[in-house]
Scaffold this active site. Structure first.
Site, short mmCIF file in Angstrom:
data_model
loop_
_atom_site.label_atom_id
_atom_site.label_comp_id
_atom_site.label_asym_id
_atom_site.label_seq_id
_atom_site.Cartn_x
_atom_site.Cartn_y
_atom_site.Cartn_z
N CYS A 311 0.59 -1.17 0.04
CA CYS A 311 0.02 0.09 -0.09
C CYS A 311 1.04 1.25 -0.01
O CYS A 311 1.61 1.33 0.70
CB CYS A 311 -0.86 0.09 1.34
SG CYS A 311 -2.21 -1.13 1.41
N ARG A 412 -12.73 -2.37 -21.19
CA ARG A 412 -12.56 -1.06 -21.62
C ARG A 412 -13.34 -0.05 -21.19
O ARG A 412 -13.06 1.20 -21.38
CB ARG A 412 -12.34 -1.11 -23.14
CG ARG A 412 -13.50 -1.65 -24.12
CD ARG A 412 -12.97 -1.94 -25.46
NE ARG A 412 -13.86 -2.51 -26.13
CZ ARG A 412 -14.80 -1.95 -27.31
NH1 ARG A 412 -14.44 -0.51 -27.41
NH2 ARG A 412 -15.32 -2.40 -27.76
P1 XMP Z 1 -0.53 -7.59 2.91
O1 XMP Z 1 -0.03 -6.91 4.23
O2 XMP Z 1 -1.01 -8.60 3.59
O3 XMP Z 1 -1.89 -6.77 2.80
O4 XMP Z 1 0.16 -7.33 1.78
C1 XMP Z 1 -2.91 -7.33 2.01
C2 XMP Z 1 -4.09 -6.28 1.85
O5 XMP Z 1 -3.50 -4.78 1.27
C3 XMP Z 1 -4.67 -4.11 0.69
N1 XMP Z 1 -4.32 -3.74 -0.82
C4 XMP Z 1 -3.98 -2.43 -1.02
N2 XMP Z 1 -3.97 -1.32 -0.23
N3 XMP Z 1 -3.21 0.08 -2.08
C5 XMP Z 1 -3.56 0.00 -0.80
O6 XMP Z 1 -3.66 0.91 -0.17
C6 XMP Z 1 -3.12 -1.31 -2.95
O7 XMP Z 1 -2.82 -1.00 -4.12
C7 XMP Z 1 -3.62 -2.30 -2.28
N4 XMP Z 1 -3.75 -3.45 -2.93
C8 XMP Z 1 -4.15 -4.47 -1.75
C9 XMP Z 1 -5.99 -5.04 0.83
O8 XMP Z 1 -6.94 -4.66 1.76
C10 XMP Z 1 -5.24 -6.47 0.84
O9 XMP Z 1 -6.00 -7.43 1.47
#
Ligand code: XMP
Length: 490
Positions: A311, A412
């Site tokens: 994140c 798309r």
């Molecule tokens: P971990 O720490 O296990 O967390 O890798 C997985 C969780 O991260 C969230 N998630 C995101 N949060 N931007 C965010 O702010 C992203 O691009 C993103 N992708 C995933 C999501 O809640 C996941 O379960």
């Protein structure tokens, strides 16, 4: 309009927001041995899993292979939505078909179709036999891979199938042992289940019967099939309805659930589907209170904003609600509403090892959602690569440039809600199979529960005691002053 000191007060009165790094759990009087600990818990209001581990709906984490492997270990996979509706439905169908006493959703073929069609259907669905039915869905034969492997593709199915007169079949009343015996006696792999009018009701496969004994701890539905969940956008009712037939739980998958439009769309979706609907992500007590009190039948809360390892929401927006903090706030909300234990909390993001899981459960979670740890497994869909002699798997955030462009590619017309990337792309160490990772996390969690004296997760909520760490203290409770041969990355 503003009182004097209003802005200074914003800083002075700000509350502390704690993360997994800021606390440890204190040991307590125990009568519990780690191996005796029971990890059974709720993944949603109406569905129980046997270990509190849920995989994140990300396209480098959860597709059917990982969902099957994790449900067999007792956890739950949430299928990602970064694909077409058809593909996501197919993933769910495959999990449901992976193991079941009687397959209900049987792929069938018409006797007038060609052998070539049968080959295509079998390959498409990764199966080795097709019941042959007439227009009324009555059984007229069965065609297996053995029948067609060397046959001319232009022959009709009727010419190669085992016809009705020679079929071995059974009715709904048959139990596992009888089915096994019958199939062994006749050396058959597939047993069609019919009713008194010869209508096809289902199919039993020998492989499924054998598998039932192999994974005694698996998370299953009432029909003995593996449990599965799927992520949906609250605005994609068509997808939710298509998935509803195959999944046990739908997970509303938005970065910030406490949003008027999201609430309105979710309210509608809950009314139109049968599956349990878990909502998220939730970051505050108010959001949890509103979700449970203003929406009917919320079946679970997915909590935590910005703690995920990929994140960057907390950096690009400076808005976040770390998972541990979000969990205690949601738990307080549920206690206030008298719903603690009835509606589970899934703590999502930032879990690095079993110790973080122990903290999240002690803070009131019923289960944890993990992306990073599962992305490193053999069953995750991400690419495997070797870098300087070590293996890694690809892992990227669902808000990263990579995931966003994939989204636009399959649809798309898809509209991205924001113009900013909130995730990064990278690699995580290869960790072996889902079973290996689950074993390690389970052993660590059971040990923590032994120290605390908690024999189950509800006792974790009541018996665990937190202690605050000073910022530098974390160094001492990690391996230190040693060159590590194994266990790096802690
Ligand atoms: P971990 O720490 O296990 O967390 O890798 C997985 C969780 O991260 C969230 N998630 C995101 N949060 N931007 C965010 O702010 C992203 O691009 C993103 N992708 C995933 C999501 O809640 C996941 O379960």
């Amino acid at each position: 309009m503003f009182k004097p000191g209003f802005f200074t007060g914003k800083l002075d009165d700000a509350e502390y927001v704690y993360t997994f790094n800021d606390f440890i759990l204190l040991p307590g009087w125990t009568e519990v041995e780690p191996r005796e600990v029971v990890l059974r818990t709720k993944a949603s209001k109406n569905h129980v899993i046997n270990i509190p581990f849920v995989s994140a709906p990300m396209d480098t984490v959860t597709e059917e292979e990982l969902a099957i492997a994790l449900a067999r270990q007792g956890g739950l996979g949430v299928l990602h939505r970064n694909t077409t509706i058809e593909r996501q439905v197919e993933m769910a169908r495959r999990v449901k078909r992976a193991e079941s006493m009687i397959i209900r959703d049987v792929v069938t073929i018409d006797a007038s179709m060609k052998v070539g069609d049968a080959v295509r259907l079998m390959q498409e669905h990764d199966i080795h036999g097709l019941p042959v039915v007439d227009d009324n869905h009555c059984l007229v034969g069965i065609v297996t891979w053995r029948d067609i492997r060397y046959s001319d593709p232009s022959l009709s199915v009727k010419e190669v199938m085992t016809p009705k007169e020679d079929l071995i079949y059974a009715t709904e009343e048959i139990d596992i042992d009888e089915a096994k015996k019958l199939m062994q006696e006749h050396k058959i792999e597939k047993l069609p289940i019919i009713d008194d009018d010869w209508k096809l009701r289902g199919l039993i496969t020998f492989k499924d019967l054998e598998l039932r004994g192999t994974f005694p701890n698996a998370s299953r539905d009432d029909n003995g099939r593996l449990l599965v969940a799927a992520a949906v956008s609250p605005f994609d009712l068509r997808r939710a309805k298509a998935l509803d037939k195959y999944v046990d739980i739908l997970v509303i998958d938005v970065a910030h659930f406490h949003n008027k439009n999201v609430f309105t769309a979710t309210r509608k979706m809950i009314k139109e589907v049968e599956a349990d609907v878990v909502v998220g992500n939730i970051g505050t007590k108010e959001a949890a209170l509103d979700a449970v009190s203003k929406l009917e039948e919320v079946a679970g809360l997915r909590v935590g904003i910005g703690s995920g390892s990929i994140c960057k929401t907390g950096v690009v927006t400076k808005v976040a609600s770390p998972t541990l903090y979000a969990t205690v706030k949601a738990a307080d909300a549920l206690v206030e509403l008298g719903a603690m234990g009835e509606i589970p909390i899934i703590a999502d993001g930032g879990i690095r090892h079993s110790g973080d899981i122990a903290l999240a459960l002690s803070a009131g979670a019923s289960a944890v959602m993990m992306g990073n740890l599962f992305a490193g497994t053999r069953e995750s869909p991400g690419r495997l690569t070797a870098i300087e002699g070590r293996y890694y798997k690809e892992y990227y955030g669902m808000g990263s440039a990579r995931a966003r462009s994939k989204r636009l590619q399959y649809d798309r017309y898809a509209k991205l809600a924001k113009d900013i990337e909130e995730g990064v792309e990278g690699w995580v160490p290869y960790r072996g199979t889902v079973e290996d990772v689950v074993k390690e996390l389970t052993a660590g969690l059971q040990a923590a529960m032994g120290y605390i004296g908690a024999s189950n997760i509800k006792e974790m909520w009541s018996k665990s005691k937190f202690a605050k760490m000073m910022p530098q203290s974390i160094q001492e409770i990690k391996p230190h002053n040693v060159y590590m041969v194994r266990g790096e990355g802690i």
